[in-house]
Design a protein around this motif. Structure first.
Motif, mmCIF file in Angstrom:
data_model
loop_
_atom_site.group_PDB
_atom_site.id
_atom_site.type_symbol
_atom_site.label_atom_id
_atom_site.label_comp_id
_atom_site.label_asym_id
_atom_site.label_seq_id
_atom_site.Cartn_x
_atom_site.Cartn_y
_atom_site.Cartn_z
ATOM 1 N N ILE A 153 0.850 -1.195 0.000
ATOM 2 C CA ILE A 153 0.000 0.000 0.000
ATOM 3 C C ILE A 153 0.883 1.241 0.000
ATOM 4 O O ILE A 153 1.821 1.336 0.792
ATOM 5 N N ASP A 154 0.563 2.216 -0.872
ATOM 6 C CA ASP A 154 1.217 3.526 -0.851
ATOM 7 C C ASP A 154 0.253 4.524 -0.238
ATOM 8 O O ASP A 154 -0.925 4.569 -0.600
ATOM 9 N N LEU A 155 0.765 5.328 0.693
ATOM 10 C CA LEU A 155 -0.043 6.339 1.366
ATOM 11 C C LEU A 155 0.608 7.705 1.205
ATOM 12 O O LEU A 155 1.834 7.825 1.221
ATOM 13 N N THR A 156 -0.204 8.749 1.045
ATOM 14 C CA THR A 156 0.280 10.113 0.922
ATOM 15 C C THR A 156 0.268 10.774 2.301
ATOM 16 O O THR A 156 -0.684 10.620 3.061
ATOM 17 N N VAL A 157 1.340 11.509 2.591
ATOM 18 C CA VAL A 157 1.465 12.217 3.860
ATOM 19 C C VAL A 157 1.567 13.707 3.566
ATOM 20 O O VAL A 157 2.526 14.167 2.948
ATOM 21 N N GLU A 158 0.564 14.450 4.000
ATOM 22 C CA GLU A 158 0.547 15.905 3.814
ATOM 23 C C GLU A 158 1.571 16.557 4.744
ATOM 24 O O GLU A 158 1.923 15.987 5.780
ATOM 25 N N PRO A 159 2.048 17.766 4.421
ATOM 26 C CA PRO A 159 2.918 18.479 5.354
ATOM 27 C C PRO A 159 2.173 18.691 6.675
ATOM 28 O O PRO A 159 1.054 19.207 6.682
#
Length: 181
Positions: free
Chosen positions: A129-135
């Motif tokens: 799984i790839d997850l996006t991490v916001e600033p």
């Protein structure tokens, strides 16, 4: 006359420098001449505020591949996530149930970053799984894997950053929970 012009130029320079606090962290962008943050860098390099444009400067700095850090603050293996928080902490992965990997991360860059989760059952990749991490100072995200009814052995969860470095690894035995007597 020339001496008067030199004195006027010296006085103007001293007046301009009088407004700069000692130890000031202001740098000049070599391209535009506009002030920039001393921590900033670009392909053109930076020139300190006290450098004269008539003095030779060092060659432009090479762009650095370093990015602001992406830190894993907490990894929790849980049976569910509600209101962005884990509901419990698992000590066993029961067959036939979902196992969530809940992450709390700090992304100190100005860009969205990626983390990668690998769920492995007995050393074999089951779910990537790839997850996006916001600033963010504290960003929460999660992914899950559903254990199959016949699974036994060990569940391993690996968390990798966008450069492929391992941030954490967690393991759980896969077995049915002991029934209360």
């Amino acid at each position: 006359m020339t001496r008067v012009l030199h004195l006027a130029a010296l006085a103007a320079s001293m007046f301009a420098l009088a407004g700069c606090p000692e130890g000031s962290a202001v740098a000049q962008n070599a391209d535009a001449g506009a002030p920039v943050d001393a921590g900033a860098s670009d392909a053109q390099g930076t020139i300190p505020w006290h450098a004269s444009s008539s003095t030779p400067s060092s060659p432009p700095a090479e762009p650095t591949s370093e990015r602001a850090s992406l830190e894993l603050l907490q990894l929790t293996l849980t049976s569910d996530v509600q209101k962005k928080e884990p509901v419990d902490t698992l000590d066993v992965a029961p067959p036939g149930t979902r196992v969530y990997a809940h992450l709390k991360l700090r992304n100190r860059s100005q860009d969205k970053r990626k983390v990668h989760l690998d769920f492995l059952v007995n050393g074999k990749l089951r779910t990537p799984i790839d997850l996006t991490v916001e600033p963010s100072w504290s960003f929460r995200t999660w992914g899950y894997n559903t254990m199959q009814a016949g699974d036994t052995g060990e569940l391993e969860v690996r968390v990798l950053d966008d450069a492929g470095a391992t941030l954490a690894t967690a393991r759980l035995p896969i077995k049915a929970k002991a029934k209360a007597k």
